[in-house]
Design an enzyme around this catalytic site. Sequence first.
Site, mmCIF file in Angstrom:
data_model
loop_
_atom_site.group_PDB
_atom_site.id
_atom_site.type_symbol
_atom_site.label_atom_id
_atom_site.label_comp_id
_atom_site.label_asym_id
_atom_site.label_seq_id
_atom_site.Cartn_x
_atom_site.Cartn_y
_atom_site.Cartn_z
ATOM 1 N N ASP A 177 14.988 58.580 53.380
ATOM 2 C CA ASP A 177 16.383 58.684 53.823
ATOM 3 C C ASP A 177 17.266 59.044 52.635
ATOM 4 O O ASP A 177 17.295 58.305 51.648
ATOM 5 C CB ASP A 177 16.853 57.331 54.385
ATOM 6 C CG ASP A 177 16.217 57.008 55.721
ATOM 7 O OD1 ASP A 177 16.377 57.812 56.656
ATOM 8 O OD2 ASP A 177 15.567 55.947 55.832
ATOM 9 N N ASP B 291 14.690 56.607 65.431
ATOM 10 C CA ASP B 291 14.944 56.045 64.098
ATOM 11 C C ASP B 291 16.069 55.022 64.144
ATOM 12 O O ASP B 291 17.207 55.358 64.450
ATOM 13 C CB ASP B 291 15.315 57.199 63.143
ATOM 14 C CG ASP B 291 15.457 56.750 61.694
ATOM 15 O OD1 ASP B 291 15.081 55.604 61.371
ATOM 16 O OD2 ASP B 291 15.931 57.574 60.884
HETATM 17 C C1 DX5 Z 1 19.256 54.712 58.867
HETATM 18 C C2 DX5 Z 1 17.980 55.370 58.439
HETATM 19 C C3 DX5 Z 1 16.751 54.755 59.034
HETATM 20 C C4 DX5 Z 1 16.556 53.319 58.608
HETATM 21 C C5 DX5 Z 1 15.541 52.628 59.459
HETATM 22 O O1 DX5 Z 1 20.332 55.396 58.312
HETATM 23 O O2 DX5 Z 1 17.985 56.724 58.831
HETATM 24 O O3 DX5 Z 1 15.612 55.540 58.716
HETATM 25 O O4 DX5 Z 1 16.192 53.216 57.277
HETATM 26 O O5 DX5 Z 1 15.504 51.300 59.088
HETATM 27 P P1 DX5 Z 1 15.354 50.112 60.137
HETATM 28 O O6 DX5 Z 1 14.024 50.290 60.787
HETATM 29 O O7 DX5 Z 1 15.450 48.898 59.281
HETATM 30 O O8 DX5 Z 1 16.485 50.241 61.126
HETATM 31 ZN ZN ZN Z 2 16.057 57.817 58.682
#
Ligand code: DX5
Ligand code: ZN
Length: 209
Positions: A32, A171
């Site tokens: 990310d 996601d």
């Molecule tokens: C949010 C990101 C996600 C996030 C997912 O901005 O794009 O990829 O890191 O993390 P969790 O699974 O903890 O929601």
């Molecule tokens: Zn992400």
Amino acid sequence: MEIAVSYLKSKYTPEETIEKIEKSQADFIHMDLMDGIFVKKKNDDLNYHMNLVRKAIKPLDIHLMMNDPKEAIEILAKIKPKLISIHIEIASVEENLNVIRDLKIETGLAINPETKIEKLQPFLSKIDQVLVMSVHPGEGGQAFLEEVIPKLVWLKNYREENHLHYKIAIDGGINDQTIQKVKSYVDVAISGSYICMNEDFDKQIALLK
Ligand code: DX5
Ligand code: ZN
């Protein structure tokens, strides 16, 4: 269903987290990157992130939460990611998809919870993956937003009706409960804190699969 692991929120250092993902049954490493403009948070030190995954064997899936991702795409191409997703909400979607495609990298389009799914329609025959955000982008560890589920249903029906081939990814806020609500629609589940805030990554991945 494949599992991509985001290292954004982890109880381990980023270096340790990547090492643990590498040793796990995960299918992808999900990176990310945020520019501090498209989302408030900024974590776009590309050299730092590229070094983190330089020796990684698992395929890399990059999620660019950036208003103007062109330069980042060109730099990130050096580490040969399998797929790069940009956001449908930015100004030059077509141009950036072409940059990714020309670099022989698979193309993804990410869509925020409040954005209408129809916005993706003109691109769906040309991309490899749709990344449906089930949280507002910017932070790991947020709660799953149920209201995005109809988008998954729409994407699956549209793909079938039009004989298209994009993968559907989800996601944000994915855990052993929320995965039950989406698993019949998605090809890829991206999960961060549910996996990385625990010691045994494989145990968490098995609970998702
Ligand atoms: C949010 C990101 C996600 C996030 C997912 O901005 O794009 O990829 O890191 O993390 P969790 O699974 O903890 O929601
Ligand atoms: Zn992400």
